[in-house]
Design an enzyme around this catalytic site. Structure first.
Site, PDB file in Angstrom:
ATOM      1  N   TRP A   1      -0.089  12.241  -1.334  1.00  0.00           N
ATOM      2  CA  TRP A   1      -1.444  11.495  -1.339  1.00  0.00           C
ATOM      3  C   TRP A   1      -1.427  10.964  -0.050  1.00  0.00           C
ATOM      4  O   TRP A   1      -0.708  10.193   0.481  1.00  0.00           O
ATOM      5  CB  TRP A   1      -1.320  10.441  -2.453  1.00  0.00           C
ATOM      6  CG  TRP A   1      -1.954  10.789  -3.538  1.00  0.00           C
ATOM      7  CD1 TRP A   1      -1.692  11.797  -4.464  1.00  0.00           C
ATOM      8  CD2 TRP A   1      -3.250  10.515  -4.170  1.00  0.00           C
ATOM      9  NE1 TRP A   1      -2.507  12.163  -5.458  1.00  0.00           N
ATOM     10  CE2 TRP A   1      -3.469  11.140  -5.347  1.00  0.00           C
ATOM     11  CE3 TRP A   1      -4.051   9.440  -3.808  1.00  0.00           C
ATOM     12  CZ2 TRP A   1      -4.575  10.800  -6.194  1.00  0.00           C
ATOM     13  CZ3 TRP A   1      -5.264   9.103  -4.653  1.00  0.00           C
ATOM     14  CH2 TRP A   1      -5.522   9.885  -5.737  1.00  0.00           C
TER      15      TRP A   1
ATOM     16  N   ARG B   1       2.208  15.152  -6.258  1.00  0.00           N
ATOM     17  CA  ARG B   1       1.744  15.650  -5.160  1.00  0.00           C
ATOM     18  C   ARG B   1       1.395  14.800  -4.037  1.00  0.00           C
ATOM     19  O   ARG B   1       1.353  13.620  -3.875  1.00  0.00           O
ATOM     20  CB  ARG B   1       0.187  16.122  -5.510  1.00  0.00           C
ATOM     21  CG  ARG B   1       0.033  17.539  -6.249  1.00  0.00           C
ATOM     22  CD  ARG B   1      -1.181  17.818  -6.842  1.00  0.00           C
ATOM     23  NE  ARG B   1      -1.164  19.120  -7.659  1.00  0.00           N
ATOM     24  CZ  ARG B   1      -2.049  20.084  -7.204  1.00  0.00           C
ATOM     25  NH1 ARG B   1      -2.966  20.152  -6.454  1.00  0.00           N
ATOM     26  NH2 ARG B   1      -2.031  21.302  -8.061  1.00  0.00           N
TER      27      ARG B   1
ATOM     28  N   ASP C   1       0.730  -1.195   0.079  1.00  0.00           N
ATOM     29  CA  ASP C   1       0.192  -0.105  -0.161  1.00  0.00           C
ATOM     30  C   ASP C   1       0.949   1.229   0.122  1.00  0.00           C
ATOM     31  O   ASP C   1       0.733   2.111  -0.621  1.00  0.00           O
ATOM     32  CB  ASP C   1      -0.766   0.001   1.219  1.00  0.00           C
ATOM     33  CG  ASP C   1      -1.903   1.421   1.137  1.00  0.00           C
ATOM     34  OD1 ASP C   1      -2.653   1.278   0.351  1.00  0.00           O
ATOM     35  OD2 ASP C   1      -1.708   2.082   1.972  1.00  0.00           O
TER      36      ASP C   1
END
EC number: 3.1.1.11
Length: 22
Positions: A21, A19, A6
């Site tokens: 997250w 960017r 993940d």
């Protein structure tokens, strides 16, 4: 491993989009 996967996926998205997250 699930958590690692993940994190790796999120890191890839962050790098791709350029960017943070979260």
């Amino acid at each position: 491993i699930d958590a690692f996967q993940d994190t790796l996926y999120t890191h890839t998205l962050r790098t791709y989009l350029g960017r943070p997250w979260k």
